[in-house]
Write an enzyme that holds these catalytic residues in place. Structure first.
Site, PDB file in Angstrom:
ATOM      1  N   SER A   5       0.835  -1.205   0.000  1.00 40.00           N
ATOM      2  CA  SER A   5       0.000   0.000   0.000  1.00 40.00           C
ATOM      3  C   SER A   5       0.869   1.254   0.000  1.00 40.00           C
ATOM      4  O   SER A   5       1.867   1.314   0.725  1.00 40.00           O
ATOM      5  CB  SER A   5      -0.910   0.024   1.229  1.00 40.00           C
ATOM      6  OG  SER A   5      -1.729  -1.116   1.250  1.00 40.00           O
TER       7      SER A   5
ATOM      8  N   GLU B 161      -0.896  -2.872  13.486  1.00 35.43           N
ATOM      9  CA  GLU B 161      -1.804  -2.728  12.340  1.00 35.43           C
ATOM     10  C   GLU B 161      -3.196  -3.237  12.708  1.00 35.43           C
ATOM     11  O   GLU B 161      -4.202  -2.720  12.248  1.00 35.43           O
ATOM     12  CB  GLU B 161      -1.236  -3.520  11.151  1.00 35.43           C
ATOM     13  CG  GLU B 161      -2.043  -3.330   9.869  1.00 35.43           C
ATOM     14  CD  GLU B 161      -1.406  -3.984   8.648  1.00 35.43           C
ATOM     15  OE1 GLU B 161      -0.339  -4.621   8.800  1.00 35.43           O
ATOM     16  OE2 GLU B 161      -1.982  -3.857   7.553  1.00 35.43           O
TER      17      GLU B 161
HETATM   18  C1  LIG Z   1      -6.066  -3.759   0.449  1.00 30.57           C
HETATM   19  C2  LIG Z   1      -4.836  -4.537   0.861  1.00 30.57           C
HETATM   20  C3  LIG Z   1      -3.718  -3.849   1.289  1.00 30.57           C
HETATM   21  C4  LIG Z   1      -2.553  -4.539   1.637  1.00 30.57           C
HETATM   22  N1  LIG Z   1      -1.442  -3.825   2.010  1.00 30.57           N
HETATM   23  C5  LIG Z   1      -0.296  -4.480   2.306  1.00 30.57           C
HETATM   24  C6  LIG Z   1       0.888  -3.755   2.618  1.00 30.57           C
HETATM   25  O1  LIG Z   1       0.909  -2.505   2.639  1.00 30.57           O
HETATM   26  N2  LIG Z   1       2.023  -4.445   2.859  1.00 30.57           N
HETATM   27  C7  LIG Z   1       2.060  -5.805   2.865  1.00 30.57           C
HETATM   28  O2  LIG Z   1       3.117  -6.365   3.133  1.00 30.57           O
HETATM   29  N3  LIG Z   1       0.951  -6.542   2.566  1.00 30.57           N
HETATM   30  C8  LIG Z   1      -0.211  -5.908   2.282  1.00 30.57           C
HETATM   31  N4  LIG Z   1      -1.349  -6.627   1.962  1.00 30.57           N
HETATM   32  C9  LIG Z   1      -1.236  -8.074   1.840  1.00 30.57           C
HETATM   33  C10 LIG Z   1      -1.917  -8.872   2.929  1.00 30.57           C
HETATM   34  O3  LIG Z   1      -1.207  -8.786   4.141  1.00 30.57           O
HETATM   35  C11 LIG Z   1      -2.023 -10.318   2.410  1.00 30.57           C
HETATM   36  O4  LIG Z   1      -2.904 -10.303   1.303  1.00 30.57           O
HETATM   37  C12 LIG Z   1      -2.520 -11.265   3.463  1.00 30.57           C
HETATM   38  O5  LIG Z   1      -1.575 -11.440   4.481  1.00 30.57           O
HETATM   39  C13 LIG Z   1      -2.872 -12.658   2.852  1.00 30.57           C
HETATM   40  O6  LIG Z   1      -1.819 -13.147   2.096  1.00 30.57           O
HETATM   41  P1  LIG Z   1      -2.063 -13.666   0.603  1.00 30.57           P
HETATM   42  O7  LIG Z   1      -2.790 -12.606  -0.128  1.00 30.57           O
HETATM   43  O8  LIG Z   1      -0.763 -14.137   0.073  1.00 30.57           O
HETATM   44  O9  LIG Z   1      -3.068 -14.905   0.726  1.00 30.57           O
HETATM   45  P2  LIG Z   1      -2.675 -16.407   1.100  1.00 30.57           P
HETATM   46  O10 LIG Z   1      -1.791 -16.417   2.284  1.00 30.57           O
HETATM   47  O11 LIG Z   1      -2.206 -17.094  -0.142  1.00 30.57           O
HETATM   48  O12 LIG Z   1      -4.084 -16.985   1.516  1.00 30.57           O
HETATM   49  C14 LIG Z   1      -5.077 -17.411   0.564  1.00 30.57           C
HETATM   50  C15 LIG Z   1      -6.265 -17.957   1.352  1.00 30.57           C
HETATM   51  O13 LIG Z   1      -5.869 -19.117   2.106  1.00 30.57           O
HETATM   52  C16 LIG Z   1      -6.184 -18.950   3.491  1.00 30.57           C
HETATM   53  N5  LIG Z   1      -5.135 -19.556   4.326  1.00 30.57           N
HETATM   54  C17 LIG Z   1      -3.786 -19.426   4.163  1.00 30.57           C
HETATM   55  N6  LIG Z   1      -3.134 -20.100   5.145  1.00 30.57           N
HETATM   56  C18 LIG Z   1      -4.087 -20.639   5.950  1.00 30.57           C
HETATM   57  C19 LIG Z   1      -4.064 -21.426   7.148  1.00 30.57           C
HETATM   58  N7  LIG Z   1      -2.894 -21.783   7.722  1.00 30.57           N
HETATM   59  N8  LIG Z   1      -5.237 -21.779   7.714  1.00 30.57           N
HETATM   60  C20 LIG Z   1      -6.425 -21.414   7.147  1.00 30.57           C
HETATM   61  N9  LIG Z   1      -6.519 -20.663   6.005  1.00 30.57           N
HETATM   62  C21 LIG Z   1      -5.373 -20.264   5.429  1.00 30.57           C
HETATM   63  C22 LIG Z   1      -6.199 -17.425   3.690  1.00 30.57           C
HETATM   64  O14 LIG Z   1      -6.972 -17.066   4.800  1.00 30.57           O
HETATM   65  C23 LIG Z   1      -6.811 -16.954   2.364  1.00 30.57           C
HETATM   66  O15 LIG Z   1      -8.214 -17.069   2.412  1.00 30.57           O
HETATM   67  C24 LIG Z   1      -2.524  -5.964   1.596  1.00 30.57           C
HETATM   68  C25 LIG Z   1      -3.667  -6.664   1.189  1.00 30.57           C
HETATM   69  C26 LIG Z   1      -4.812  -5.971   0.805  1.00 30.57           C
HETATM   70  C27 LIG Z   1      -6.013  -6.745   0.357  1.00 30.57           C
END
Ligand SMILES: Cc1cc2nc3c(=O)[nH]c(=O)nc-3n(C[C@H](O)[C@H](O)[C@H](O)COP(=O)(O)OP(=O)(O)OC[C@H]3O[C@@H](n4cnc5c(N)ncnc54)[C@H](O)[C@@H]3O)c2cc1C
Length: 393
Positions: free
Chosen positions: A160, A243
């Site tokens: 972000s 956060e």
């Molecule tokens: C609007 C927005 C702003 C953001 N800003 C930032 C930022 O400024 N900096 C930054 O570093 N990140 C940022 N993020 C990223 C955010 O932190 C990640 O999207 C989030 O941590 C999930 O990671 P992922 O997208 O890789 O999903 P994944 O980890 O791939 O997860 C995919 C799905 O699987 C589920 N899942 C994964 N592991 C498990 C488990 N062990 N048990 C049960 N379910 C599980 C998750 O809940 C999810 O539904 C942002 C995201 C959004 C949407």
């Protein structure tokens, strides 16, 4: 938790009210275009900082007031109640900055903290990677230790504010042989360094609030290491707790203000020959949002009471985060129910309704159960660390 304000809290509340009476921007003054909006809101943050009303708990020598957490909550709640716009420096103010204030060297604090407060420097948080989100410890961005500097190579995503940021808090692997959580360091990276490419990503709201960030042999001076070498994981958890946590008390006020406005809209907007509020599904949706916001309010007071007694936020922020995302999404759904076709055609709505922001609210808050750690991950934390259930596989 004590709920009636003391003298110092009443004083700062009146100060904020007086400031807002003079300076609060009218909604129509805030540009719709995202770039123009960010530029405008930087000016708004500077104004608030000049009145010393930004992050009042931070040390006086860096531009704060050494105020209590309760005084900070009072300031934030007054801003939310008045409908004041969010500050563009939120990553620096709420997420990374508290970690620098607590864990930074005196030189790091002197260099970064004032400029975070004033909005001169916008920060971004480079934690997530294409293959490391929920499982953050599997991150692969690498920082090679060259003695007086590191050489950073890798990719971050969903970062972000990256396209506006002067600095990025990057988690990078500094020991390839150590177990996953132990070989990570927390680096402060100058976004103007050669070798950085930022590619903005457009969200479904139409705004490009986050980006992909590529690092190709970026030189990071050793003095930009925050905390100890390979000690980044602990700091990252501190940053993520910030956060998820302390914003909750002002956020529930913001949701309450938006929900009250929506209830008023529901009486004015007509659908199928009757006010929207007459329709059972609209009433049900507003009621669901009301309950979610009330639950959040009570949880917010409860967890702030715990944080104040303990001297810092803790695991209860996962409960806050879950309930916050639920309330955000219930409000978004209620917006669509109340506005109906006006949500996609705001010009057709009666003047003065929230139609311009209704669809944005719904679309933006889809992300609330993802950012800052997904709802599923928060449930795992609650199960393991609060309920003492066995670890999930
Ligand atoms: C609007 C927005 C702003 C953001 N800003 C930032 C930022 O400024 N900096 C930054 O570093 N990140 C940022 N993020 C990223 C955010 O932190 C990640 O999207 C989030 O941590 C999930 O990671 P992922 O997208 O890789 O999903 P994944 O980890 O791939 O997860 C995919 C799905 O699987 C589920 N899942 C994964 N592991 C498990 C488990 N062990 N048990 C049960 N379910 C599980 C998750 O809940 C999810 O539904 C942002 C995201 C959004 C949407």
């Amino acid at each position: 938790m004590r709920l009636s304000p003391n003298q110092a809290e009443l004083r700062i509340r009146d100060e904020v009210r007086a400031f807002l009476a003079e300076n609060l921007p009218a909604p129509e003054e805030i540009p719709a275009d995202f770039d123009a909006r960010v530029a405008y809101l930087r000016g708004w943050q500077r104004q608030l900082h000049e009145a010393r009303l930004v992050n009042v708990t931070w040390p006086e020598e860096y531009g704060g007031r050494n105020a209590t957490l309760m005084e900070q909550i009072v300031v934030n709640q007054e801003l939310a109640r008045a409908g004041a716009p969010a500050l563009p420096g939120e990553v620096g103010l709420d997420v990374v900055g508290p970690t620098i204030v607590e864990q930074g060297t005196p030189e790091q604090k002197a260099r970064y903290v004032k400029r975070i407060l004033s909005g001169e420097d916008i920060w971004c948080q480079g934690f997530s990677e294409p293959n490391a989100g929920s499982d953050l410890a599997s991150l692969r961005t690498r920082a090679e230790d060259k003695g007086d500097h590191f050489v950073l190579t890798g990719q971050k995503t969903w970062t972000s504010w990256a396209q506006y940021a002067s600095w990025c808090a990057v988690l990078a692997r500094t020991d390839l042989d150590a177990p996953a959580h132990r070989g990570i360091s927390y680096l402060i990276v100058d976004m103007g360094s050669p070798g950085i490419e930022v590619r903005p990503l457009v969200q479904m709201t139409g705004d490009a609030e986050f980006s992909e960030v590529f690092f190709d042999g970026v030189v990071v001076p050793r003095e930009n290491l925050l905390g100890e070498l390979n000690g980044g994981w602990k700091l990252a958890m501190h940053t993520l707790t910030n956060e998820r946590g302390p914003v909750v008390l002002s956020h529930q006020v913001k949701l309450r203000v938006a929900l009250d406005a929506l209830v008023a809209d529901a009486a004015r907007i007509r659908r199928d020959g009757a006010a929207a509020v007459e329709h059972p599904h609209v009433r049900a949706s507003l009621a669901r949002a009301h309950v979610a916001v009330e639950v959040l309010r009570h949880q917010a007071y409860r967890s702030m009471g715990t944080a104040i007694a303990r001297g810092g936020a803790g695991v209860e922020t996962s409960v806050d985060k879950l309930l916050m995302a639920t309330a955000d999404q219930r409000l978004g759904e209620a917006c669509l129910e109340v506005l109906g076709p006006h949500a996609v055609w705001p010009e057709s709505a009666p003047e003065g309704t929230s139609a311009q922001v209704g669809q944005h609210t719904y679309l933006y808050y889809r992300a609330a159960s993802i950012y800052g750690g997904t709802a599923q991950i928060q449930k795992n934390i609650v199960a393991e660390r609060i309920l003492g259930l066995p670890r999930s596989a």
